[in-house]
Design a protein around this motif. Structure first.
Motif, mmCIF file in Angstrom:
data_model
loop_
_atom_site.group_PDB
_atom_site.id
_atom_site.type_symbol
_atom_site.label_atom_id
_atom_site.label_comp_id
_atom_site.label_asym_id
_atom_site.label_seq_id
_atom_site.Cartn_x
_atom_site.Cartn_y
_atom_site.Cartn_z
ATOM 1 N N LEU A 365 0.826 -1.207 0.000
ATOM 2 C CA LEU A 365 0.000 0.000 0.000
ATOM 3 C C LEU A 365 0.862 1.259 0.000
ATOM 4 C CD1 LEU A 365 -2.880 -0.953 2.466
ATOM 5 C CD2 LEU A 365 -2.978 -0.775 -0.018
ATOM 6 N N ASN A 366 2.005 1.199 0.658
ATOM 7 C CA ASN A 366 2.891 2.367 0.694
ATOM 8 C C ASN A 366 3.484 2.682 -0.670
ATOM 9 O OD1 ASN A 366 2.771 3.535 3.175
ATOM 10 N ND2 ASN A 366 4.518 2.473 4.029
ATOM 11 N N VAL A 367 3.590 1.667 -1.526
ATOM 12 C CA VAL A 367 4.227 1.853 -2.829
ATOM 13 C C VAL A 367 3.202 1.957 -3.957
ATOM 14 C CG1 VAL A 367 5.849 0.870 -4.493
ATOM 15 C CG2 VAL A 367 6.266 0.609 -2.046
ATOM 16 N N PHE A 368 2.215 1.053 -3.959
ATOM 17 C CA PHE A 368 1.289 0.957 -5.083
ATOM 18 C C PHE A 368 -0.129 1.444 -4.769
ATOM 19 C CE2 PHE A 368 4.387 -2.585 -5.718
ATOM 20 C CZ PHE A 368 5.045 -2.035 -6.803
ATOM 21 N N TYR A 369 -0.461 1.584 -3.491
ATOM 22 C CA TYR A 369 -1.730 2.163 -3.031
ATOM 23 C C TYR A 369 -2.955 1.270 -3.235
ATOM 24 C CZ TYR A 369 1.404 6.108 -3.858
ATOM 25 O OH TYR A 369 2.487 6.929 -3.907
ATOM 26 N N VAL A 443 1.105 4.783 11.876
ATOM 27 C CA VAL A 443 0.403 4.235 13.049
ATOM 28 C C VAL A 443 -0.419 3.015 12.657
ATOM 29 C CG1 VAL A 443 -1.326 4.704 14.823
ATOM 30 C CG2 VAL A 443 0.358 6.460 14.231
ATOM 31 N N SER A 444 -1.123 3.102 11.545
ATOM 32 C CA SER A 444 -1.914 1.956 11.075
ATOM 33 C C SER A 444 -1.015 0.782 10.721
ATOM 34 C CB SER A 444 -2.762 2.359 9.867
ATOM 35 O OG SER A 444 -3.726 3.316 10.218
ATOM 36 N N PHE A 447 -0.025 -0.888 13.975
ATOM 37 C CA PHE A 447 -1.197 -1.596 14.497
ATOM 38 C C PHE A 447 -1.471 -2.856 13.669
ATOM 39 C CE2 PHE A 447 -5.997 -1.424 15.463
ATOM 40 C CZ PHE A 447 -5.818 -2.176 16.618
ATOM 41 N N TYR A 448 -1.296 -2.731 12.338
ATOM 42 C CA TYR A 448 -1.526 -3.877 11.455
ATOM 43 C C TYR A 448 -0.584 -5.025 11.800
ATOM 44 C CZ TYR A 448 -1.845 -6.680 7.191
ATOM 45 O OH TYR A 448 -2.010 -7.721 6.305
ATOM 46 N N TYR A 449 0.721 -4.722 11.909
ATOM 47 C CA TYR A 449 1.687 -5.793 12.141
ATOM 48 C C TYR A 449 1.569 -6.384 13.546
ATOM 49 C CZ TYR A 449 4.016 -5.476 7.654
ATOM 50 O OH TYR A 449 4.288 -5.543 6.307
ATOM 51 N N CYS A 450 1.223 -5.571 14.523
ATOM 52 C CA CYS A 450 0.978 -6.117 15.873
ATOM 53 C C CYS A 450 -0.189 -7.096 15.836
ATOM 54 C CB CYS A 450 0.698 -4.985 16.855
ATOM 55 S SG CYS A 450 2.137 -3.976 17.270
ATOM 56 N N VAL A 475 -8.693 -7.106 8.638
ATOM 57 C CA VAL A 475 -9.514 -6.599 7.540
ATOM 58 C C VAL A 475 -10.128 -5.255 7.915
ATOM 59 C CG1 VAL A 475 -11.519 -7.054 6.092
ATOM 60 C CG2 VAL A 475 -9.984 -8.927 6.700
ATOM 61 N N LEU A 476 -10.534 -5.096 9.169
ATOM 62 C CA LEU A 476 -11.125 -3.833 9.619
ATOM 63 C C LEU A 476 -10.119 -2.686 9.535
ATOM 64 C CD1 LEU A 476 -13.309 -4.857 12.709
ATOM 65 C CD2 LEU A 476 -14.098 -4.005 10.493
ATOM 66 N N ILE A 477 -8.855 -2.972 9.840
ATOM 67 C CA ILE A 477 -7.821 -1.929 9.729
ATOM 68 C C ILE A 477 -7.752 -1.415 8.302
ATOM 69 C CG2 ILE A 477 -5.335 -1.490 9.847
ATOM 70 C CD1 ILE A 477 -5.224 -3.528 12.145
ATOM 71 N N LEU A 478 -7.804 -2.336 7.337
ATOM 72 C CA LEU A 478 -7.752 -1.934 5.930
ATOM 73 C C LEU A 478 -9.012 -1.173 5.532
ATOM 74 C CD1 LEU A 478 -6.297 -5.235 4.408
ATOM 75 C CD2 LEU A 478 -5.056 -3.156 5.027
#
Length: 743
Positions: A365-369, A443-444, A447-450, A475-478
């Motif tokens: 997501l950081n690269v291709f969105y 931050v997300s 949280f995602y990796y944790c 999935v909710l984080i996304l």
């Protein structure tokens, strides 16, 4: 430290994070982990001391990529070639390590040149040329070449004008291997068809420039790009087949075979381009074989960690490489989840695909969105196909092609090319479930990796209920990331820097509507790529925009409408508005979209915001520029006037038709041409801010010095895309502020 070396790699990661803009975050997380370890008594004091020492070391060792390095004095540099020599359409390029400052500089030598043979790895060179800063991103979400090079330790490039300006002598031992590499590539290119050589070049030598754009874009969209790059799988297959060949057919002892591989694999890594995945697999394999010779049984996690540490210490910029991040993230994730791979082969493949997919989502997501949810299933089918047929067949094809057996190579590669272009691509291109989310926040990401780590731990312990719940949280984080714009009370107007052309993006508060005014040129003269693909789409996707509600084409000059077909293909477009006189070629393009022709005294009301059409009228005698749709709208308490490419004549008509017309923000017509934006026009509309969309160094001399002088004399604040990059206006219901991309 046995079984704990991966913690040192994690510490190094936080140290790198610590150095680059997130000092408080990297230090805080490491401090929390350290205190938790001290109070839990689950780890030894020696281990914590080693971790602390490593954190301090890597915090000083890691380079800060944001640092602006001074230009090396003079126009002549002396240094050593430290990279392979690459070839583009117009030049040869390689990296030199400057002798005095130790700075790395990319050198461009124009074609044709009689001195190609001098450019060898390890050569001592004296170069005279012109220093330049690498091009930088000029719009949010666009690829930043300058930042990319900084992550490789390169801050400047030098362009050579003539052959006499560069002299190189000597070479390193690596150059001999690279010469063999070039000879093999040239031999294969001469014997194979263009399509077959493209696959060999990509899968054996790591050069994908010959693979068609259609294949590259489709594979990228489906999360299959890793299949077009050399990976650890190649090293594994070569190691396995070589080991079997020597031990089974040549009856060589296992110890001698291990020594042969320890010597051979580094050479193969150089032949294959020495990308991070290949280096990782090579170091791991050599370490494992060396351990066997020494009767040492090292844990696989420690071997992977050792490979990572070696690569970081040999190149301090390595952790900034995306391929390094993807490679080690996936490898560590699979190793730490190995207890899940004790089932049938089918479930093992499914689990591996699932884990790899979710492990890299934040990086992707950081690269291709965007994400492709169905890529999980595409990988299930295509990865085994590449692993068990394509890569072995390609390796075999190379061996056969070097002998008088290249027709067999051609047959194997042709079968593969047919399967990809005639079977796989049509299916993948027809099925499109791309989910555009945009760039994920730090931050997300944490949280995602944790949550992901907790999810994996529960899965390993077969706690199905907890595993399911944490999977839902992932999935909710996304989903929350994707929905953030719909809770943002701000609206945004962005004039993109599209070179010599126009594109304005309007996002209403709470993402109630997205409007695109003009779609720029297909390919600006100063940029060697498609504007829609490389400028407009990345910006929209970085904002999480997949649907465009309204597209207004002011007129049909190429620099205002050129990328419209691309936008219509790549985005869901609800409505397109144009002036009434539509050229026949564009009528065909607009046949399958809701198309409305607009003229003066018509209004477009979008979520209570009135976009008033002031021009054109019913007169059909206008030239194309003067047919431009002129729009007035109140956004954030300020009146915008968007003027397309109108000239003096239309300005006079508008002043007569709307004698009380005044605005706060004027989009200067025709890129600042001297035939627009008269002194009388400026005096009547009385803008506070003027926006000029114009290409850097354009051949028309835009914006005109006369226009700039008129605006300056009227006290108008001017923003220009050639100087400021994209120009953003962030607004609420009653107020707004301008934020140029480059102040």
């Amino acid at each position: 430290m046995k079984g704990k070396w991966h913690y040192i790699v994690i510490v190094a990661f936080f140290a790198y994070w610590n150095v680059n803009s997130l000092f408080w975050l990297g230090t805080s997380i490491f401090g929390i982990v350290l205190l938790t370890g001290l109070y839990s008594n689950r780890v030894s004091s020696l281990f914590l001391f080693v971790c602390t020492l490593s954190f301090v070391f890597f915090s000083y060792y890691a380079p800060a990529i944001a640092t602006n390095k001074p230009v090396i004095a003079g126009d002549v540099i002396k240094g050593i070639v430290v990279s392979t020599v690459k070839e583009s359409h117009h030049s040869f390029l390689f990296t030199i390590k400057e002798k005095v400052s130790n700075e790395h500089v990319i050198v461009y030598v124009p074609k044709p040149t009689q001195r190609r043979g001098m450019f060898q790895h390890g050569a001592q060179c004296t170069v005279k040329g012109t220093y330049e800063k690498p091009t930088r991103a000029r719009n949010p979400g666009n690829f930043d070449y300058r930042q990319y090079l900084k992550k490789e330790g390169i801050s400047y490039v030098m362009r050579v004008q003539n052959d006499d300006d560069i002299v190189c002598t000597g070479q390193s031992r690596v150059a001999s291997i690279l010469t063999v590499r070039e000879w093999i590539m040239a031999s294969l290119e001469a014997k194979l068809t263009v399509d077959s050589f493209a696959w060999v070049n990509a899968l054996i030598f790591g050069e994908d420039e010959n693979v068609s754009d259609d294949i590259i874009l489709t594979f990228r969209q489906w999360g299959l790009s890793h299949l077009l790059a050399i990976s650890g799988l190649h090293v594994g297959l070569i190691t396995y087949t070589t080991y079997l060949f020597f031990t089974r057919f040549c009856l060589v002892s296992k110890e001698s075979t291990s020594i042969i591989l320890i010597i051979f694999l580094p050479f193969y890594a150089i032949l294959a381009g020495a990308d991070p995945p290949v280096l990782r697999a090579t170091i791991m394999t050599v370490t494992f074989l060396f351990g066997n010779l020494m009767n040492k049984k090292w844990l696989t996690s420690d071997i992977v960690s050792f490979a990572a540490i070696v690569m970081i210490l040999s190149d301090k910029y390595a952790p900034y490489s995306l391929s390094f991040q993807f490679s080690f993230l996936v490898t560590f994730t699979l190793l730490l989840s190995k207890t899940l791979f004790l089932k049938s082969p089918f479930w093992n493949v499914l689990n591996i695909s699932f884990i790899c997919y979710f492990a890299v989502i934040p990086l992707q997501l950081n690269v291709f969105y965007f994400l492709q949810p169905l890529s999980l299933f595409a990988n299930l089918l295509i990865v085994p196909y590449f692993s068990f047929f394509v890569i072995p067949a390609t390796l075999l094809s190379v061996l056969l092609a070097l002998f008088p057996l290249h027709p067999i190579s051609e047959a194997l590669l042709s079968i593969h090319h047919f399967m990809i272009t005639e079977v796989a691509l049509p299916v993948l291109q027809q099925v499109d479930f791309t989910w555009v989310i945009g760039q994920i926040s730090p931050v997300s990401m944490i949280f995602y990796y944790c949550t992901f780590v907790t999810f994996m731990r529960n899965w390993e312990r077969e706690k199905r209920r907890s595993t399911f719940l944490f999977g839902v949280v992932i999935v909710l984080i996304l989903i929350i990331e994707a929905l953030q714009p719909y809770f943002d009370r701000h609206g945004y107007v962005t004039m993109l820097d599209v070179g010599q052309g126009d594109t304005i993006v309007i996002e209403l508060p709470y993402r109630k509507s997205v409007m695109l005014i003009d779609t720029a040129n297909t390919t600006p003269s100063e940029q060697p790529y498609g504007t829609g693909e490389q400028v407009i789409q990345p910006f929209l996707w970085s904002r999480g925009i997949q649907k465009v509600d309204h597209v207004i084409i002011t007129h049909f000059d190429e620099d205002h409408v050129g990328s419209l077909p691309f936008i219509l293909r790549q985005f869901k477009v609800e409505n397109v508005y144009t002036h009434p006189t539509v050229p026949e070629q564009w009528e065909k393009v607009l046949m399958n979209v809701n198309h409305e022709k607009v003229k003066a005294n018509m209004d477009l009301v979008v979520e209570d915001i009135r976009f008033e059409i002031l021009h054109p009228n019913d007169d059909e005698s206008y030239e194309e520029n003067d047919r431009s749709v002129v729009i007035s709208a109140l956004l954030g308490g300020q009146t915008f006037l968007l003027t397309g490419d109108i000239g003096f004549t239309v300005e006079e008509e508008l002043m007569e038709r709307y004698p009380s017309l005044t605005v706060d923000v004027l989009k200067v017509a025709h890129h600042g041409s001297k035939y627009s934006t008269s002194e009388k026009w400026i005096k009547q509309v009385n803008p506070k801010v003027a926006l000029i969309s114009v290409g850097r160094g354009n051949r028309y001399g835009h914006p005109s010095e006369e226009v700039l002088a008129r605006l300056k004399n009227a006290g108008v604040e001017v923003f220009r895309t050639d100087e400021n990059g994209a120009i953003m206006y962030k607004f609420t219901e009653k107020e707004g502020t301008f934020y140029p991309f480059y102040p």
